[in-house]
Motif scaffolding. Structure first.
Motif, PDB file in Angstrom:
ATOM      1  N   HIS A  72       0.835  -1.210   0.000  1.00  0.00           N
ATOM      2  CA  HIS A  72       0.000   0.000   0.000  1.00  0.00           C
ATOM      3  C   HIS A  72       0.867   1.257   0.000  1.00  0.00           C
ATOM      4  CE1 HIS A  72      -2.134  -3.292   2.169  1.00  0.00           C
ATOM      5  NE2 HIS A  72      -3.107  -2.955   1.355  1.00  0.00           N
ATOM      6  N   HIS A 157      -6.710  -1.179   8.228  1.00  0.00           N
ATOM      7  CA  HIS A 157      -6.540  -2.108   7.111  1.00  0.00           C
ATOM      8  C   HIS A 157      -5.497  -3.192   7.391  1.00  0.00           C
ATOM      9  CE1 HIS A 157      -7.316  -3.350   3.030  1.00  0.00           C
ATOM     10  NE2 HIS A 157      -6.048  -3.230   2.678  1.00  0.00           N
ATOM     11  N   GLU A 213     -11.062  -4.114  -0.239  1.00  0.00           N
ATOM     12  CA  GLU A 213     -11.022  -5.502   0.221  1.00  0.00           C
ATOM     13  C   GLU A 213     -11.877  -5.630   1.478  1.00  0.00           C
ATOM     14  OE1 GLU A 213      -6.369  -6.150  -1.186  1.00  0.00           O
ATOM     15  OE2 GLU A 213      -6.854  -5.571   0.883  1.00  0.00           O
ATOM     16  N   TYR A 215     -12.249  -7.662   4.644  1.00  0.00           N
ATOM     17  CA  TYR A 215     -11.489  -8.641   5.432  1.00  0.00           C
ATOM     18  C   TYR A 215     -12.451  -9.651   6.061  1.00  0.00           C
ATOM     19  CZ  TYR A 215      -6.908  -6.299   5.223  1.00  0.00           C
ATOM     20  OH  TYR A 215      -5.698  -5.784   4.822  1.00  0.00           O
ATOM     21  N   HIS A 259      -7.776  -0.155   1.372  1.00  0.00           N
ATOM     22  CA  HIS A 259      -6.735  -0.793   0.556  1.00  0.00           C
ATOM     23  C   HIS A 259      -6.048   0.189  -0.390  1.00  0.00           C
ATOM     24  CE1 HIS A 259      -4.529  -3.640  -1.851  1.00  0.00           C
ATOM     25  NE2 HIS A 259      -5.091  -3.136  -2.928  1.00  0.00           N
TER      26      HIS A 259
END
Ligand SMILES: [Zn+2]
Length: 284
Positions: A72, A157, A213, A215, A259
């Protein structure tokens, strides 16, 4: 080697964010004489134009950001966090960004954590690191020890996938969630679970994220309470994506979103971070 350790000078950047009009301006076209005359008056004019400090009299918040690792844009994300907080609270930032090359960037052990009492002197720590394959229990215990006195935290994140190679749960108990993988990227339809919580005040009830995303959360720890969640479109399973946790009496706000730049640039995500930060440090 220190070449991979970057520290952003917090005082200078914070001043730049709060007082952009006080930064030096490029000279405009015109004669040098006119410029000198202008310069002669510039300083008192600038002083008069400087707006009053909106946080005058308030205790400043000493925030430590620990970031870096895999996958990232950590420098860009940190800049956004500091930028959006600048109008919200008087924060003095310290940023530790540690990223090694791709071959080892999931196994980096951020050197800061080896310092005794690494978190001493801070009011809050933002964990935005991504060191998934660190499996050294002794090292991870040093990290959570920094929060054993109730020091607040914001966890973002990939922090939730950091230290996932370690079987024991010290880090995950601190986070408030256990997660080891995520869905394919998709636009996530967010469901608000606690609209009355200060962190969720003003959060839209129908927000769909940019590509991000989700999780997969296997466990919500006893001290954690979900603020928002979403359903995995492939399995139909619901997963918390924003929550609060209580760890040794300290407040932890977490979100697994974030993300890519599309989410970080989204005002809804930015506002969520701001409210989460302010709640964690109890400065709503
Ligand atoms: Zn990611």
């Amino acid at each position: 080697m220190s070449k991979n350790l970057t520290r952003i000078c917090p005082a200078i950047l914070a001043v730049a964010l709060l007082l952009p009009e006080a930064l030096p301006q490029a000279p405009s076209a015109g004669s040098q004489t006119a410029q000198r005359e202008s310069d002669a008056q510039a300083e008192p004019d600038r002083r008069r134009r400087r707006p009053p400090d909106p946080f005058a009299g308030q205790k400043r918040i000493r925030a430590l950001v620990i970031t870096g690792g895999c996958c990232h844009d950590y420098a860009g994300e940190t800049k956004i966090l500091m930028d959006v907080m600048a109008s919200q609270a008087p924060v003095d930032w310290t940023v530790v960004l540690e990223t090694e090359g791709r071959a080892t960037w999931t196994t980096t052990k951020a050197r800061l954590y080896n310092q005794p009492k690494w978190s001493e002197g801070y009011d809050i720590v933002v964990h935005n690191e991504c060191y998934a394959n660190v499996d050294d229990a002794g090292f991870v215990r040093k990290i959570v020890a920094g929060h054993n006195g109730g020091l607040p935290a914001v966890v973002i994140h990939c922090a939730m996938h950091s230290y996932r190679a370690l079987e024991s749960d010290e880090w995950r108990e601190f986070l408030g969630v256990t997660t080891r993988r995520h869905t394919r990227q998709h636009r996530i339809a967010v469901q608000v679970k606690d609209a009355n919580h200060p962190v969720m005040k003003g959060f839209p009830l129908d927000w769909v994220t940019p590509m991000d995303e989700l999780y997969v959360v296997q466990k919500l720890w006893p001290g954690a309470k979900p603020l928002a969640s979403a359903v995995d479109p492939e399995t139909g399973t619901e997963h918390p994506l924003a929550w609060t946790n209580e760890y040794h009496g300290g407040r932890v706000f977490g979100t697994t979103l974030g993300h890519g730049a599309a989410t970080w640039d989204d005002p809804t995500f930015q506002d969520l971070l701001v409210r989460g930060f302010k709640w964690a440090v109890d400065r709503q």
